[in-house]
Design a protein around this motif. Structure first.
Motif, PDB file in Angstrom:
ATOM      1  N   LEU A  85      36.821  46.100  41.539  1.00 12.86           N
ATOM      2  CA  LEU A  85      35.778  45.414  40.775  1.00 12.86           C
ATOM      3  C   LEU A  85      35.071  44.387  41.650  1.00 12.86           C
ATOM      4  O   LEU A  85      35.706  43.709  42.458  1.00 12.86           O
ATOM      5  CB  LEU A  85      36.372  44.736  39.541  1.00 12.86           C
ATOM      6  CG  LEU A  85      36.982  45.662  38.498  1.00 12.86           C
ATOM      7  CD1 LEU A  85      37.525  44.859  37.331  1.00 12.86           C
ATOM      8  CD2 LEU A  85      35.979  46.690  38.013  1.00 12.86           C
ATOM      9  N   PRO A  86      33.773  44.255  41.471  1.00 14.16           N
ATOM     10  CA  PRO A  86      33.044  43.265  42.270  1.00 14.16           C
ATOM     11  C   PRO A  86      33.434  41.848  41.866  1.00 14.16           C
ATOM     12  O   PRO A  86      33.862  41.606  40.724  1.00 14.16           O
ATOM     13  CB  PRO A  86      31.573  43.547  41.924  1.00 14.16           C
ATOM     14  CG  PRO A  86      31.617  44.210  40.592  1.00 14.16           C
ATOM     15  CD  PRO A  86      32.913  44.987  40.552  1.00 14.16           C
ATOM     16  N   GLY A  87      33.276  40.918  42.776  1.00 11.34           N
ATOM     17  CA  GLY A  87      33.609  39.529  42.500  1.00 11.34           C
ATOM     18  C   GLY A  87      32.796  38.923  41.377  1.00 11.34           C
ATOM     19  O   GLY A  87      33.167  37.904  40.815  1.00 11.34           O
ATOM     20  N   THR A  88      31.693  39.549  41.030  1.00 12.84           N
ATOM     21  CA  THR A  88      30.841  39.057  39.953  1.00 12.84           C
ATOM     22  C   THR A  88      31.265  39.548  38.573  1.00 12.84           C
ATOM     23  O   THR A  88      30.693  39.118  37.574  1.00 12.84           O
ATOM     24  CB  THR A  88      29.385  39.478  40.200  1.00 12.84           C
ATOM     25  OG1 THR A  88      29.342  40.906  40.301  1.00 12.84           O
ATOM     26  CG2 THR A  88      28.837  38.838  41.471  1.00 12.84           C
ATOM     27  N   PRO A 117      35.549  34.191  31.497  1.00 10.96           N
ATOM     28  CA  PRO A 117      36.547  34.769  32.396  1.00 10.96           C
ATOM     29  C   PRO A 117      37.997  34.574  31.967  1.00 10.96           C
ATOM     30  O   PRO A 117      38.881  35.243  32.486  1.00 10.96           O
ATOM     31  CB  PRO A 117      36.276  34.066  33.726  1.00 10.96           C
ATOM     32  CG  PRO A 117      35.560  32.814  33.376  1.00 10.96           C
ATOM     33  CD  PRO A 117      34.782  33.114  32.132  1.00 10.96           C
ATOM     34  N   HIS A 118      38.262  33.699  31.008  1.00 10.21           N
ATOM     35  CA  HIS A 118      39.644  33.465  30.575  1.00 10.21           C
ATOM     36  C   HIS A 118      40.032  34.304  29.361  1.00 10.21           C
ATOM     37  O   HIS A 118      41.159  34.200  28.873  1.00 10.21           O
ATOM     38  CB  HIS A 118      39.863  31.977  30.291  1.00 10.21           C
ATOM     39  CG  HIS A 118      39.778  31.155  31.527  1.00 10.21           C
ATOM     40  ND1 HIS A 118      40.790  31.085  32.445  1.00 10.21           N
ATOM     41  CD2 HIS A 118      38.767  30.402  32.024  1.00 10.21           C
ATOM     42  CE1 HIS A 118      40.430  30.320  33.450  1.00 10.21           C
ATOM     43  NE2 HIS A 118      39.190  29.891  33.224  1.00 10.21           N
ATOM     44  N   VAL A 119      39.156  35.174  28.902  1.00  8.73           N
ATOM     45  CA  VAL A 119      39.411  35.950  27.697  1.00  8.73           C
ATOM     46  C   VAL A 119      40.497  37.010  27.917  1.00  8.73           C
ATOM     47  O   VAL A 119      40.610  37.610  28.996  1.00  8.73           O
ATOM     48  CB  VAL A 119      38.110  36.624  27.186  1.00  8.73           C
ATOM     49  CG1 VAL A 119      37.649  37.722  28.129  1.00  8.73           C
ATOM     50  CG2 VAL A 119      38.288  37.170  25.782  1.00  8.73           C
ATOM     51  N   LEU A 120      41.291  37.203  26.909  1.00  9.36           N
ATOM     52  CA  LEU A 120      42.208  38.338  26.790  1.00  9.36           C
ATOM     53  C   LEU A 120      42.047  38.840  25.360  1.00  9.36           C
ATOM     54  O   LEU A 120      42.218  38.079  24.407  1.00  9.36           O
ATOM     55  CB  LEU A 120      43.663  37.926  27.028  1.00  9.36           C
ATOM     56  CG  LEU A 120      44.051  37.545  28.452  1.00  9.36           C
ATOM     57  CD1 LEU A 120      45.460  36.954  28.482  1.00  9.36           C
ATOM     58  CD2 LEU A 120      43.967  38.774  29.368  1.00  9.36           C
ATOM     59  N   ALA A 121      41.689  40.105  25.211  1.00 13.75           N
ATOM     60  CA  ALA A 121      41.499  40.676  23.877  1.00 13.75           C
ATOM     61  C   ALA A 121      41.955  42.125  23.897  1.00 13.75           C
ATOM     62  O   ALA A 121      41.974  42.761  24.954  1.00 13.75           O
ATOM     63  CB  ALA A 121      40.035  40.586  23.446  1.00 13.75           C
ATOM     64  N   ALA A 122      42.317  42.618  22.740  1.00 12.28           N
ATOM     65  CA  ALA A 122      42.767  44.012  22.644  1.00 12.28           C
ATOM     66  C   ALA A 122      42.418  44.571  21.279  1.00 12.28           C
ATOM     67  O   ALA A 122      42.374  43.840  20.286  1.00 12.28           O
ATOM     68  CB  ALA A 122      44.284  44.097  22.854  1.00 12.28           C
ATOM     69  N   ALA A 123      42.201  45.866  21.258  1.00 11.22           N
ATOM     70  CA  ALA A 123      42.022  46.555  19.989  1.00 11.22           C
ATOM     71  C   ALA A 123      43.332  46.475  19.214  1.00 11.22           C
ATOM     72  O   ALA A 123      44.416  46.446  19.798  1.00 11.22           O
ATOM     73  CB  ALA A 123      41.646  48.014  20.215  1.00 11.22           C
ATOM     74  N   GLY A 136      39.776  39.219  31.136  1.00 12.97           N
ATOM     75  CA  GLY A 136      38.845  38.343  31.822  1.00 12.97           C
ATOM     76  C   GLY A 136      39.204  38.208  33.291  1.00 12.97           C
ATOM     77  O   GLY A 136      40.378  38.296  33.671  1.00 12.97           O
ATOM     78  N   SER A 137      38.202  37.968  34.117  1.00 11.86           N
ATOM     79  CA  SER A 137      38.401  37.936  35.566  1.00 11.86           C
ATOM     80  C   SER A 137      39.389  36.863  36.014  1.00 11.86           C
ATOM     81  O   SER A 137      40.028  37.013  37.062  1.00 11.86           O
ATOM     82  CB  SER A 137      37.062  37.756  36.276  1.00 11.86           C
ATOM     83  OG  SER A 137      36.446  36.545  35.868  1.00 11.86           O
TER      84      SER A 137
END
Length: 187
Positions: A85-88, A117-123, A136-137
């Protein structure tokens, strides 16, 4: 990101990416669902049968990543995909090729949970966490370090706050692991 490296040992050694439903390869349908959910670019991690998948699949516009260690489990595919994944990239929406009933609607819902960037989510399906998972990155390094075997990011996510996004009304998390699982899919 689509994890599509599995060799389908319980399916008689048929790579899961090459399974078909309604005349479409699983890998093509899942990559298209990610695009329809607004993901770009779509990174597709291949392993078992990678040369045949490249020859038969329509992955135009996708970043194809080959995981030479695919036999060690999903963790190695997750690490390989995240490394490309790109740094962006603000986040990665991680989907599994062997869940054909998880479509663009569920993917779109989980992607919409992106807040930074701090997100964590799941179905979630009936309140039970499933895929896709939005990482999130800020978590990429931790997930790469923790991803081992077939557990993927499970160990990293345990004990962290993960936003659950109910998707049971638009999809189902059924894995295709054995020949009987193919029979149960809607035609």
């Amino acid at each position: 990101m689509l994890l599509a490296a599995g060799g389908g040992r319980r399916l008689g050694g048929r790579p899961k990416a090459l399974l078909t439903l309604r005349g479409r390869l699983f890998v093509d349908a899942a990559a298209e669902a990610l695009r329809a959910a607004g993901c770009a670019p779509v990174h597709v991690v291949l392993g078992a049968g990678a040369a045949e998948v490249r020859a038969r699949a329509r992955l135009t516009g996708c970043e194809v990543v080959e995981n030479a260690d695919w036999e060690t489990g999903m963790g190695s595919s997750l690490r390989a995909g995240l490394a490309t994944l790109p740094g962006t990239a603000g986040a990665a929406l991680v989907a599994l090729v062997d869940q054909p009933r998880v479509g663009a609607a569920a993917m779109r819902r989980v992607a919409a949970a992106f807040t930074g960037p701090h997100v964590l989510a799941a179905a979630a399906y009936g309140g039970e966490r499933g895929h896709p998972v939005l990482i999130g990155s800020a978590h990429f390094g931790g997930v790469r370090a923790a991803a081992r075997g077939d557990a993927g990011a499970r160990g990293y996510l345990r004990g962290r706050e993960v936003t659950l996004v109910e998707c049971g009304d638009v999809g189902a998390p059924d894995d295709v692991d054995e020949p009987g699982d193919l029979i149960d899919l809607p035609s």
